[in-house]
Design a protein around this motif. Sequence first.
Motif, mmCIF file in Angstrom:
data_model
loop_
_atom_site.group_PDB
_atom_site.id
_atom_site.type_symbol
_atom_site.label_atom_id
_atom_site.label_comp_id
_atom_site.label_asym_id
_atom_site.label_seq_id
_atom_site.Cartn_x
_atom_site.Cartn_y
_atom_site.Cartn_z
ATOM 1 N N MET A 138 0.836 -1.195 0.000
ATOM 2 C CA MET A 138 0.000 0.000 0.000
ATOM 3 C C MET A 138 0.878 1.256 0.000
ATOM 4 N N ALA A 139 0.312 2.355 -0.502
ATOM 5 C CA ALA A 139 1.068 3.594 -0.666
ATOM 6 C C ALA A 139 1.319 4.294 0.661
ATOM 7 N N THR A 140 2.343 5.136 0.656
ATOM 8 C CA THR A 140 2.659 5.977 1.813
ATOM 9 C C THR A 140 2.419 7.436 1.433
ATOM 10 N N LEU A 141 1.673 8.131 2.284
ATOM 11 C CA LEU A 141 1.313 9.521 2.065
ATOM 12 C C LEU A 141 2.007 10.396 3.099
ATOM 13 N N LEU A 142 2.710 11.439 2.631
ATOM 14 C CA LEU A 142 3.362 12.398 3.512
ATOM 15 C C LEU A 142 2.558 13.685 3.530
ATOM 16 N N LEU A 143 2.271 14.209 4.726
ATOM 17 C CA LEU A 143 1.563 15.479 4.878
ATOM 18 C C LEU A 143 2.554 16.584 5.199
ATOM 19 N N HIS A 144 2.460 17.677 4.443
ATOM 20 C CA HIS A 144 3.347 18.831 4.637
ATOM 21 C C HIS A 144 2.477 20.072 4.535
ATOM 22 N N LEU A 145 1.796 20.407 5.633
ATOM 23 C CA LEU A 145 0.753 21.429 5.604
ATOM 24 C C LEU A 145 1.067 22.582 6.544
ATOM 25 N N ALA A 146 1.598 23.660 6.006
ATOM 26 C CA ALA A 146 1.785 24.858 6.812
ATOM 27 C C ALA A 146 0.422 25.478 7.094
ATOM 28 N N ASP A 147 0.255 26.035 8.290
ATOM 29 C CA ASP A 147 -0.963 26.749 8.701
ATOM 30 C C ASP A 147 -2.158 25.839 8.937
ATOM 31 N N PHE A 148 -1.986 24.530 8.901
ATOM 32 C CA PHE A 148 -3.089 23.608 9.145
ATOM 33 C C PHE A 148 -2.707 22.634 10.256
ATOM 34 N N ASP A 149 -3.697 22.017 10.865
ATOM 35 C CA ASP A 149 -3.486 21.014 11.900
ATOM 36 C C ASP A 149 -3.163 19.685 11.220
ATOM 37 N N GLU A 150 -1.869 19.436 11.027
ATOM 38 C CA GLU A 150 -1.455 18.241 10.295
ATOM 39 C C GLU A 150 -1.926 16.957 10.969
ATOM 40 N N ALA A 151 -1.893 16.928 12.299
ATOM 41 C CA ALA A 151 -2.289 15.713 13.016
ATOM 42 C C ALA A 151 -3.758 15.385 12.758
ATOM 43 N N SER A 152 -4.597 16.393 12.712
ATOM 44 C CA SER A 152 -6.016 16.170 12.454
ATOM 45 C C SER A 152 -6.248 15.652 11.041
ATOM 46 N N TRP A 153 -5.567 16.274 10.080
ATOM 47 C CA TRP A 153 -5.666 15.779 8.706
ATOM 48 C C TRP A 153 -5.151 14.348 8.608
ATOM 49 N N ALA A 154 -4.076 14.034 9.321
ATOM 50 C CA ALA A 154 -3.513 12.683 9.282
ATOM 51 C C ALA A 154 -4.509 11.653 9.804
ATOM 52 N N ARG A 155 -5.209 11.996 10.862
ATOM 53 C CA ARG A 155 -6.222 11.073 11.392
ATOM 54 C C ARG A 155 -7.324 10.838 10.355
ATOM 55 N N GLY A 156 -7.703 11.906 9.661
ATOM 56 C CA GLY A 156 -8.727 11.758 8.638
ATOM 57 C C GLY A 156 -8.271 10.865 7.501
ATOM 58 N N PHE A 157 -7.049 11.070 7.030
ATOM 59 C CA PHE A 157 -6.530 10.245 5.944
ATOM 60 C C PHE A 157 -6.353 8.788 6.377
ATOM 61 N N SER A 158 -5.900 8.580 7.604
ATOM 62 C CA SER A 158 -5.703 7.212 8.093
ATOM 63 C C SER A 158 -7.025 6.446 8.116
ATOM 64 N N ALA A 159 -8.105 7.150 8.494
ATOM 65 C CA ALA A 159 -9.417 6.502 8.518
ATOM 66 C C ALA A 159 -9.943 6.237 7.110
ATOM 67 N N ALA A 160 -9.635 7.148 6.181
ATOM 68 C CA ALA A 160 -10.146 7.015 4.820
ATOM 69 C C ALA A 160 -9.290 6.097 3.943
ATOM 70 N N LEU A 161 -8.054 5.834 4.393
ATOM 71 C CA LEU A 161 -7.125 5.011 3.601
ATOM 72 C C LEU A 161 -6.619 3.830 4.435
ATOM 73 N N PRO A 162 -7.485 2.916 4.804
ATOM 74 C CA PRO A 162 -7.032 1.782 5.625
ATOM 75 C C PRO A 162 -5.963 0.965 4.899
ATOM 76 N N GLY A 163 -4.917 0.635 5.629
ATOM 77 C CA GLY A 163 -3.830 -0.133 5.044
ATOM 78 C C GLY A 163 -2.725 0.720 4.458
ATOM 79 N N HIS A 164 -2.974 2.017 4.279
ATOM 80 C CA HIS A 164 -1.956 2.940 3.794
ATOM 81 C C HIS A 164 -1.252 3.584 4.992
#
Length: 316
Positions: free
Chosen positions: A1-27
């Motif tokens: 499965m793919a690996t996604l890197l988050l690089h978000l200035a001015d945003f809550d990266e941890a919150s976005w990461a939780r959202g992506f982890s839930a939407a991309l199981p196994g990634h």
Amino acid sequence: MATLLLHLADFDEASWARGFSAALPGHRVVLRGDDYDPAAIDYIFIWKPKVNAFDGLVNLKAVLSLGAGVDALLRHPRLPEGVPIVRFMDADLTQRMSDYVLANVLMHQRLFTRFKRDQQARRWVQLYPAAAWECSVGIMGLGQLGQDAVRHLKVFGYKLRGWSRTPKSIEGVETFAGEAQFDAFLGGTDILVNLLPLTPQTQGILNYDIFSKLRRGGIDGEGPVLINAARGGHQKEADIVRALGDGTLKAASLDVFEVEPLAKDSPLWALDNCYITPHIAAASSEKTGVAYFSKVILDHEAGKPLPNVVDVKRGY
């Protein structure tokens, strides 16, 4: 499965990461501070990239841009060559932009600046604004955002004009294209709405010269109006201040600025005919952003083409 890197200035990266982890199981979803192998990163989801944002990412399949505009990304000195860039463009973002455009067009057509001044002076003057169909709205940029704004404005009956780099045909809109037709477009426009992408050709396009070419006296005998919801790099703020002061522009609504945040000593703050918002016209929401880019990744992993891929040569 793919690996996604988050690089978000001015945003809550941890919150976005939780959202992506839930939407991309196994990634695997990683943040800038995590322990990961840069060569293992398949996708980077990015906003306002730092200088080292792409260092070591030698196996990227795509760059996913949180914004609809990608001018800052394209100027990055280490942007990987040949890697497709996908910009964020969904129904939620498009609707938010149309909301902003419609709200400000209506506000200016209904002469809010004049009535605000009457209120401050405790002056009761029953001036009745002209109807929408007596007002000409000119939209610069007829991509997805511009065409959706047109769709909303049509409902209210405005006379609509549009200008784009290449010819477009849109029902109910008088369209103009290229430099040769730019002055003709400006000359019939009362409210100028900028939704252009920022490119070297459109840098500084909102300047005193074009303001002086807009239609005079089209809105109840007063000057024209500027609405900029695209990029701060489009405008020359000193020219806007001058035009608002001498009547070349009656009013302006600005959501973007040459430098953000707008400096506290900017003269724009003090102008009662300038309406300032802090770059929120079409803010990308976490919910819709996660849903959109998760689908992009899953579809791409399944062999489907990437949507909304940027033409690097054109700049959008």
